[in-house]
Design an enzyme around this catalytic site. Structure first.
Site, PDB file in Angstrom:
ATOM      1  N   HIS A 141      -9.283  10.018  16.470  1.00 16.03           N
ATOM      2  CA  HIS A 141      -8.536   8.775  16.239  1.00 16.03           C
ATOM      3  C   HIS A 141      -9.336   7.770  15.425  1.00 16.03           C
ATOM      4  O   HIS A 141      -9.074   6.571  15.462  1.00 16.03           O
ATOM      5  CB  HIS A 141      -8.092   8.122  17.544  1.00 16.03           C
ATOM      6  CG  HIS A 141      -7.145   8.964  18.342  1.00 16.03           C
ATOM      7  ND1 HIS A 141      -5.971   9.452  17.830  1.00 16.03           N
ATOM      8  CD2 HIS A 141      -7.212   9.422  19.609  1.00 16.03           C
ATOM      9  CE1 HIS A 141      -5.364  10.164  18.749  1.00 16.03           C
ATOM     10  NE2 HIS A 141      -6.093  10.169  19.838  1.00 16.03           N
TER      11      HIS A 141
ATOM     12  N   ARG B 172     -11.079  -9.014  11.248  1.00  9.17           N
ATOM     13  CA  ARG B 172     -12.378  -8.942  10.564  1.00  9.17           C
ATOM     14  C   ARG B 172     -12.210  -8.144   9.286  1.00  9.17           C
ATOM     15  O   ARG B 172     -11.134  -7.632   9.010  1.00  9.17           O
ATOM     16  CB  ARG B 172     -13.381  -8.231  11.468  1.00  9.17           C
ATOM     17  CG  ARG B 172     -12.814  -6.878  11.902  1.00  9.17           C
ATOM     18  CD  ARG B 172     -13.810  -5.946  12.507  1.00  9.17           C
ATOM     19  NE  ARG B 172     -13.166  -4.830  13.183  1.00  9.17           N
ATOM     20  CZ  ARG B 172     -12.761  -3.710  12.605  1.00  9.17           C
ATOM     21  NH1 ARG B 172     -12.903  -3.540  11.306  1.00  9.17           N
ATOM     22  NH2 ARG B 172     -12.178  -2.752  13.296  1.00  9.17           N
TER      23      ARG B 172
ATOM     24  N   LYS C 136      -4.486  -5.847  22.978  1.00  4.15           N
ATOM     25  CA  LYS C 136      -3.384  -5.124  22.327  1.00  4.15           C
ATOM     26  C   LYS C 136      -2.033  -5.445  22.960  1.00  4.15           C
ATOM     27  O   LYS C 136      -1.008  -5.452  22.285  1.00  4.15           O
ATOM     28  CB  LYS C 136      -3.612  -3.617  22.442  1.00  4.15           C
ATOM     29  CG  LYS C 136      -4.702  -3.093  21.530  1.00  4.15           C
ATOM     30  CD  LYS C 136      -4.833  -1.593  21.691  1.00  4.15           C
ATOM     31  CE  LYS C 136      -6.178  -1.155  21.192  1.00  4.15           C
ATOM     32  NZ  LYS C 136      -6.130  -0.282  20.046  1.00  4.15           N
TER      33      LYS C 136
HETATM   34  P1  ADP Z   1      -8.229   1.737  18.217  1.00  6.32           P
HETATM   35  O1  ADP Z   1      -8.107   0.260  18.412  1.00  6.32           O
HETATM   36  O2  ADP Z   1      -9.011   2.413  19.285  1.00  6.32           O
HETATM   37  O3  ADP Z   1      -8.623   2.126  16.817  1.00  6.32           O
HETATM   38  P2  ADP Z   1      -5.412   2.144  17.628  1.00  6.32           P
HETATM   39  O4  ADP Z   1      -4.372   1.586  18.511  1.00  6.32           O
HETATM   40  O5  ADP Z   1      -5.704   1.423  16.339  1.00  6.32           O
HETATM   41  O6  ADP Z   1      -6.766   2.330  18.450  1.00  6.32           O
HETATM   42  O7  ADP Z   1      -5.052   3.657  17.292  1.00  6.32           O
HETATM   43  C1  ADP Z   1      -5.942   4.528  16.635  1.00  6.32           C
HETATM   44  C2  ADP Z   1      -5.224   5.795  16.217  1.00  6.32           C
HETATM   45  O8  ADP Z   1      -4.634   6.436  17.364  1.00  6.32           O
HETATM   46  C3  ADP Z   1      -4.068   5.604  15.262  1.00  6.32           C
HETATM   47  O9  ADP Z   1      -4.480   5.500  13.917  1.00  6.32           O
HETATM   48  C4  ADP Z   1      -3.245   6.854  15.531  1.00  6.32           C
HETATM   49  O10 ADP Z   1      -3.821   7.982  14.905  1.00  6.32           O
HETATM   50  C5  ADP Z   1      -3.379   7.036  17.033  1.00  6.32           C
HETATM   51  N1  ADP Z   1      -2.281   6.352  17.765  1.00  6.32           N
HETATM   52  C6  ADP Z   1      -2.307   5.125  18.321  1.00  6.32           C
HETATM   53  N2  ADP Z   1      -1.120   4.806  18.890  1.00  6.32           N
HETATM   54  C7  ADP Z   1      -0.309   5.863  18.698  1.00  6.32           C
HETATM   55  C8  ADP Z   1       1.065   6.171  19.062  1.00  6.32           C
HETATM   56  N3  ADP Z   1       1.818   5.308  19.739  1.00  6.32           N
HETATM   57  N4  ADP Z   1       1.552   7.377  18.697  1.00  6.32           N
HETATM   58  C9  ADP Z   1       0.793   8.273  18.014  1.00  6.32           C
HETATM   59  N5  ADP Z   1      -0.482   8.060  17.653  1.00  6.32           N
HETATM   60  C10 ADP Z   1      -1.045   6.864  17.988  1.00  6.32           C
END
Ligand code: ADP
Length: 490
Positions: free
Chosen positions: A237, A294, A118
């Site tokens: 999440h 993916r 990331k």
């Molecule tokens: P993963 O790879 O574990 O799925 P992500 O980075 O895609 O993690 O984030 C998953 C979820 O976490 C997002 O859809 C959102 O709900 C929350 N989230 C992630 N980053 C943020 C942020 N900077 N501020 C608020 N919520 C966040």
């Protein structure tokens, strides 16, 4: 590259079945792999051939790279489809396939590596003019640096694992006092969960929506986006209800986000189908969060609004064919919604509730699609993700898709385990959903939707009696359809 005639599907459950269906349509032979816990699973029965790759635990079977490579060679498959989860985002898998002359239906190992971290992905996006959530550019190595960054961007912030995934590896930090402990905990957790303790800091957005763009790229540098999906309804999440297009979207924002998504994919020379995830704040500012290299669980909503078969498109790209359309030729048709039906108990914080599904009777109708991992009955093993199926509906409008979803969920009968079916139905019937008042806090803000789930009895005769009673007294459509009630009242 070149024509593919046999695909090994390195996955299980609904996605394995979904990929095999497209193989059948295209006249491609499909090969299943399975663990000892999955001997009698639907995907094994459905495939043209099947190979056992190890014992129940994922690390011994669906994550067992060597054994899967053996099965690919033994079966004489010329390509592999990784599905989602398991090995789908492991660069070593794509690399091993490339080295051994097997077509990996997905991007190159290099692209998976570039986007899998990331933190590196954030840096790459920065240099390609794709907005990222304010935060650190590299890993946070000491407390003072973390405090400085957090001071600059403002609290609350998130300490995020570079290698995080599946909603894990995130910690909210509300104030400077919390930073030291949060940082060391986040590092410890990331180290043990992902074998990589690197942490970066990102601004915590208060009430964001999760809006992601589907992209599709060929091997010759052409890339289009297939519009967006809104996935704000999440627990832990993790997504549970998705829709396309996003209710909040304007043509202007779509054009800006869509071109940022295409830039993101081109930044890593992406090939095949991928997803760029963004967070959108209340002022419609959008920020890159990550790329999933993916097919996504929620891809069917995009299939409904575009009329495309994304697995067929992935196979075409893997065969070395150029994209058959340009961005201008693509248009959104109607609206689609997906509800994920998990064996979980929504009233107990969505705790998994695996077990035997003794009756599984899916809804049928215009604009209704069910992608399930089992047929009329089956096991939801404790070893894997407890998703039973995905119910996807299409309508000319969001209201029509919602109405069809309410019907589909009412007409879906599952006995033996607690599921998210009733929860999803209550969401569809809620004013918040119907007025599209969405943010990633939707589930927390609506505890009234988390009612106790009743479980149909496991005995077949008793189930038949319950269903008969339901149909003869209330009928499947009259039960509490607030949507229709409200409409009438307007
Ligand atoms: P993963 O790879 O574990 O799925 P992500 O980075 O895609 O993690 O984030 C998953 C979820 O976490 C997002 O859809 C959102 O709900 C929350 N989230 C992630 N980053 C943020 C942020 N900077 N501020 C608020 N919520 C966040």
């Amino acid at each position: 590259m070149g024509r593919i005639s046999k695909i090994l599907i390195a996955n299980r459950g609904e996605i394995a079945l979904r990929i095999m269906r497209t193989c059948k349509v295209l006249g491609i032979r499909s090969v299943a792999i399975y663990s000892e816990a999955d001997r009698a699973s639907a995907h094994v029965v459905y495939a043209d051939e099947a190979y056992c790759v190890g014992s129940a635990r994922s690390v011994d079977s669906y994550l067992n790279l060597d054994r899967i490579m053996d099965a690919i060679h033994e079966s004489g498959s010329d390509a592999v489809h990784p599905g989602y989860g398991f090995l789908s985002e492991r660069a070593e898998f794509a690399q091993a396939c490339a080295e051994q002359g097997i077509t990996f239906i997905g991007p190159s190992a290099k692209a998976i590596r570039a986007m899998g971290d990331k933190m590196l992905a954030r840096q790459l996006m920065h240099t390609h003019d794709v907005p990222v959530v304010p935060g650190t550019d590299g890993a946070v190595t000491d407390l003072n640096q973390a405090l400085e960054v957090a001071d600059r961007i403002g609290y609350p912030v998130l300490a995020k694992a570079a290698a995080g995934g599946g909603g894990k590896g995130m910690r909210k930090v509300h104030s400077a006092q919390e930073m030291e402990q949060a940082l060391s905990r986040a590092q410890g957790e990331a180290g043990s969960a992902f074998g990589d303790a690197r942490i970066f800091i990102e601004k915590y957005l208060e009430t964001p929506r999760h809006v992601e763009f589907q992209v599709l790229a060929d091997a010759y540098g052409s890339c289009v986006h297939l519009f967006e999906r809104e996935c704000s309804i999440q627990r832990r999440h993790q997504k549970v209800i998705e829709e396309a297009p996003a209710a909040c979207m304007t043509a202007e924002l779509r054009a800006r986000m869509g071109s940022a998504a295409v830039r993101a994919a081109q930044a890593c020379n992406y090939e095949g189908a991928g997803t760029i995830e963004f967070l959108v704040d209340e002022a419609d500012n959008f920020y890159f969060m990550e790329m999933n290299t993916r097919l996504q669980v929620e891809h069917p909503v995009t299939e409904y609004i575009t009329g495309l078969d994304l697995v067929a498109e992935q196979i075409r790209v893997a065969e070395g064919k150029a994209l058959p359309f340009t961005q201008d030729a693509l248009a959104i048709n109607g609206h689609a919604i997906e509800c994920r039906i998990y064996a979980e108990d929504p009233a107990a914080n969505f705790v998994p509730n695996p077990g035997t599904v003794t009756l599984h009777q899916v809804p049928v109708g215009v604009g209704i699609r069910v992608d399930a991992g089992l047929q009329t009955r089956g096991e939801i093993p404790v070893h894997y993700d407890p998703m039973i199926s995905k119910v996807i509906t299409w309508g000319r409008t969001r209201e029509e898709a919602t109405q069809r979803m309410i019907f589909a969920l009412e007409d879906y009968h599952i006995a033996g385990v607690k599921t998210t079916r009733g929860f999803c139905r209550r969401v569809m019937e809620s004013a918040a959903w119907q007025e599209a008042r969405l943010s990633t806090h939707f589930v927390d803000e609506h505890p009234e939707l988390l009612a106790e789930e009743s479980v149909l009895p496991t005995d077949a005769a008793a189930v038949a009696a319950v269903l008969l009673q339901e149909h003869s007294t209330a009928g499947p459509l009259t039960n509490g359809s607030a949507w229709r009630t409200r409409r009438k009242g307007r």
